[in-house]
Write a protein that holds these residues in place. Structure first.
Motif, PDB file in Angstrom:
ATOM      1  N   LEU A 204       0.844  -1.205   0.000  1.00 61.04           N
ATOM      2  CA  LEU A 204       0.000   0.000   0.000  1.00 61.04           C
ATOM      3  C   LEU A 204       0.880   1.256   0.000  1.00 61.04           C
ATOM      4  O   LEU A 204       0.610   2.215  -0.723  1.00 61.04           O
ATOM      5  N   ILE A 208       0.024   3.321  -3.216  1.00 65.43           N
ATOM      6  CA  ILE A 208      -1.109   4.238  -3.027  1.00 65.43           C
ATOM      7  C   ILE A 208      -0.871   5.258  -1.903  1.00 65.43           C
ATOM      8  O   ILE A 208      -0.998   6.456  -2.117  1.00 65.43           O
ATOM      9  N   LYS A 215      -2.574   8.652  -2.851  1.00 67.80           N
ATOM     10  CA  LYS A 215      -3.727   8.577  -3.757  1.00 67.80           C
ATOM     11  C   LYS A 215      -4.965   8.137  -2.963  1.00 67.80           C
ATOM     12  O   LYS A 215      -5.502   7.038  -3.168  1.00 67.80           O
ATOM     13  N   CYS A 219      -7.853   4.750  -2.507  1.00 71.27           N
ATOM     14  CA  CYS A 219      -7.322   3.904  -1.435  1.00 71.27           C
ATOM     15  C   CYS A 219      -8.397   2.964  -0.893  1.00 71.27           C
ATOM     16  O   CYS A 219      -9.495   3.411  -0.540  1.00 71.27           O
ATOM     17  N   ILE A 221      -8.630   1.617   1.940  1.00 71.82           N
ATOM     18  CA  ILE A 221      -8.997   1.809   3.356  1.00 71.82           C
ATOM     19  C   ILE A 221      -9.369   3.273   3.659  1.00 71.82           C
ATOM     20  O   ILE A 221      -9.367   3.693   4.814  1.00 71.82           O
ATOM     21  N   CYS A 225      -9.685   5.504   7.269  1.00 71.90           N
ATOM     22  CA  CYS A 225      -8.503   6.322   7.536  1.00 71.90           C
ATOM     23  C   CYS A 225      -8.847   7.687   8.140  1.00 71.90           C
ATOM     24  O   CYS A 225      -9.756   8.371   7.681  1.00 71.90           O
TER      25      CYS A 225
END
Ligand code: SF4
Length: 255
Positions: A204, A208, A215, A219, A221, A225
């Protein structure tokens, strides 16, 4: 009062552990379950991790293969001159520093154990094993943790710069120091997920959750987040192509 404090602290830890499980589940769906090499030797893992410092996995793997070709056994490496080791691992960069760290580690293992083996770690608790390996010259907490995860297959999640950044952004920890992040994470890490969580967080971070301009718009998650400065401006030109299970990870290819 005291009892209440203990209970609320436990609740907080339990909910953070659940949160980690949720993140892990989403990352598994995105990046897949990473393949694991269960045959690796702890000394090989230690050497490969030293070689991986400040370079990419491809160059450190080439350096590792060169070293194994030139010196088929760890005894051969121990008896080789620093300059020869240095030349052999040149492609990984910082060859002077790395050759010293490799040779010092082998000397210490031999003098402590009477043989070139790290089997003595198996009788230790995690903290004791981390302390012992970190006492080697040139070996830090991250390298020690990599030996426990990739060489002994313990449930310990090493924290590199990607993992430190992501865990702080998503709100699992709130620290400025990578070692502190390591201890905070590992004291609540659910059983059996260290390898997949470690590997997929690195994926990740490489693709990302970049250090500059993450980004967030793509993403997996994003909804979990807590990062306050999310980059949500969708840019088609920087969309990420995820190759499930195709990224080369050095420490799963050490043998
Ligand atoms: S939403 Fe953004 S900051 Fe949060 S983990 Fe994803 S990429 Fe990183």
């Amino acid at each position: 009062m005291k009892y209440r404090a203990v209970v609320s602290n436990k609740k907080r830890l339990d909910s953070t552990a659940d949160f980690i499980l949720k993140v892990n589940e989403i990352l598994l769906k995105t990046f897949g379950k990473p393949q694991r090499n269960l045959k690796s030797d702890p000394i090989d893992t230690l050497i490969a991790t030293i070689l991986s410092q400040n370079t990419n996995d491809i160059n450190s793997h080439k350096a590792f293969r060169n070293l194994k070709k030139q010196f088929p056994t760890n005894e051969n490496i121990l008896n080789a001159s620093l300059i020869t080791i240095e030349k052999t691992i040149k492609i990984a960069g910082l060859a002077k520093q790395k050759s010293r760290a490799i040779k010092n580690s082998l000397k210490k293992i031999y003098s402590d154990n009477g043989e070139l083996s790290l089997n003595s770690l198996k009788a230790m608790e995690i903290d004791e094993a981390l302390k012992y390996l970190s006492s080697f010259k040139g070996i830090g907490l991250k390298t020690a943790a990599c030996v426990l995860l990739f060489g002994l297959h313990w449930n310990v999640c090493p924290v590199d710069t990607h993992i430190h950044r992501i865990l702080n952004r998503i709100g699992i920890v709130n620290t400025r120091d990578r070692n502190k992040t390591f201890y905070e994470l590992n004291k609540i890490l659910p059983d059996g997920i260290a390898h997949e969580l470690h590997t997929n967080l690195i994926k990740l971070g490489r693709t990302i959750c970049l250090s500059q301009k993450p980004k967030c718009f793509e993403c997996p998650i994003n909804s979990l987040c807590k990062y306050e400065k999310k980059n949500l401006v969708v840019s088609e030109s920087v969309r990420t192509v995820i190759n499930r299970n195709k990224d080369f990870m050095l420490l799963d290819n050490v043998n």
